[in-house]
Design an enzyme around this catalytic site. Structure first.
Site, PDB file in Angstrom:
ATOM      1  N   ALA A   1      -8.233  -3.154  26.868  1.00 59.41           N
ATOM      2  CA  ALA A   1      -7.188  -2.949  25.857  1.00 59.41           C
ATOM      3  C   ALA A   1      -6.777  -4.210  25.103  1.00 59.41           C
ATOM      4  O   ALA A   1      -5.858  -4.157  24.278  1.00 59.41           O
ATOM      5  CB  ALA A   1      -5.955  -2.338  26.528  1.00 59.41           C
ATOM      6  N   GLU A   2      -7.432  -5.339  25.339  1.00 62.48           N
ATOM      7  CA  GLU A   2      -6.989  -6.589  24.709  1.00 62.48           C
ATOM      8  C   GLU A   2      -6.934  -6.497  23.189  1.00 62.48           C
ATOM      9  O   GLU A   2      -6.065  -7.089  22.546  1.00 62.48           O
ATOM     10  CB  GLU A   2      -7.927  -7.733  25.129  1.00 62.48           C
ATOM     11  CG  GLU A   2      -7.730  -8.232  26.542  1.00 62.48           C
ATOM     12  CD  GLU A   2      -8.381  -7.350  27.601  1.00 62.48           C
ATOM     13  OE1 GLU A   2      -8.282  -7.674  28.791  1.00 62.48           O
ATOM     14  OE2 GLU A   2      -9.019  -6.325  27.230  1.00 62.48           O
ATOM     15  N   VAL A   3      -7.865  -5.740  22.601  1.00 62.45           N
ATOM     16  CA  VAL A   3      -7.908  -5.650  21.143  1.00 62.45           C
ATOM     17  C   VAL A   3      -6.619  -5.056  20.573  1.00 62.45           C
ATOM     18  O   VAL A   3      -6.224  -5.374  19.447  1.00 62.45           O
ATOM     19  CB  VAL A   3      -9.143  -4.827  20.696  1.00 62.45           C
ATOM     20  CG1 VAL A   3      -8.989  -3.346  21.041  1.00 62.45           C
ATOM     21  CG2 VAL A   3      -9.419  -5.018  19.218  1.00 62.45           C
TER      22      VAL A   3
END
Length: 254
Positions: free
Chosen positions: A142-144
């Site tokens: 989920a970093e994006v």
């Protein structure tokens, strides 16, 4: 038992268990936890052959603790952004060390994943050699969604497991996948009913310990390097490993 902020290490003979112990926040991770994990790697008893990584409560890890990252103290986004470029990169390298020790050639690491494994949680599961997923597991890079990139040594491992195109899709969308899809993609070693997760991990650990440690170490090294060797190099590595095993079994090795 060795404890650190939000994490503990239990050791019984050849098995060590690393437990993320912040169940009230779904085991969200902090830089202090990463420093403790790195310390665990340096203090791991030599007799340990299998390291199990798990989360306390109903989740493996919901990822980075945003209450820490969005604050203004050490380890926060704001603090990291003010550091000189090399110092910032060095700080991230220290964070990565909390994950990469699980690749060590002398151990096999097993992630026991239930509930959420999001962002840093997904990368921690990827850092392990094997992953046992409960049916309720939900994984996401989920970093994006925060405008960031996965930087905890997870990108290479993901490409190795699912290939470039699928890894790009998973990382660039930040979408969630369930245990069944993770299994289809090759991310799971086993998928089991949630109530059977502990038993499945125990059975797998027993199977890993049933054979010669030295043979298992050689096999791990052969397989871990196979994708980066030519066929001729891989065959040479097999020959050299087998010679060592034969000499050791015959009592003629060094």
């Amino acid at each position: 038992m060795t404890t650190g902020p939000g994490v503990r290490l239990d050791h019984s003979g050849p098995v060590a268990t690393v437990t993320l112990s912040r169940p009230d926040v779904l085991n969200a991770q902090t830089p202090d936890m990463w420093r403790a994990l790195s310390d665990f790697s340096r203090n791991l008893p030599g007799e340990v052959r299998v390291v199990v990584v798990r989360g306390e409560g109903r989740a493996f890890s919901a990822g980075l603790d945003l209450s820490v990252a969005n604050a203004s103290g050490p380890g926060s986004f704001a603090e990291l952004a003010t550091l000189p470029e090399q110092e910032c990169a060095d700080r991230i390298a220290a964070f990565q060390a909390a994950f990469t020790w699980l690749h060590r050639p002398d151990i096999i690491s097993v992630a026991a994943v239930q509930g959420h494994a999001i962002g840093a949680g997904f990368q921690l599961a990827l850092a392990c050699d094997l992953r046992v997923l409960a049916e309720d597991a939900r994984l996401s890079m989920a970093e994006v969604t925060l405008g960031l990139v996965p930087d905890l040594a997870g990108t290479g491992r993901l490409v190795d497991l699912v290939g470039y195109a699928r890894a790009l899709e998973i990382c660039a969308t930040g979408r969630r996948m369930d245990a069944a899809e993770a299994d289809r993609l090759g991310l799971a070693t086993l998928v089991v009913p949630t109530a059977e997760l502990d038993g499945a991990v125990r059975d797998l650990t027993a199977a890993l310990l049933a054979n010669s440690r030295d043979a298992v170490v050689e096999i791990k090294a052969l397989l871990a390097g196979a994708a980066r060797r030519t066929p001729e190099q891989q065959q040479r590595a097999e020959r050299e490993a087998q010679v060592r095993r034969l000499r050791d079994l015959a009592g003629t090795g060094e």
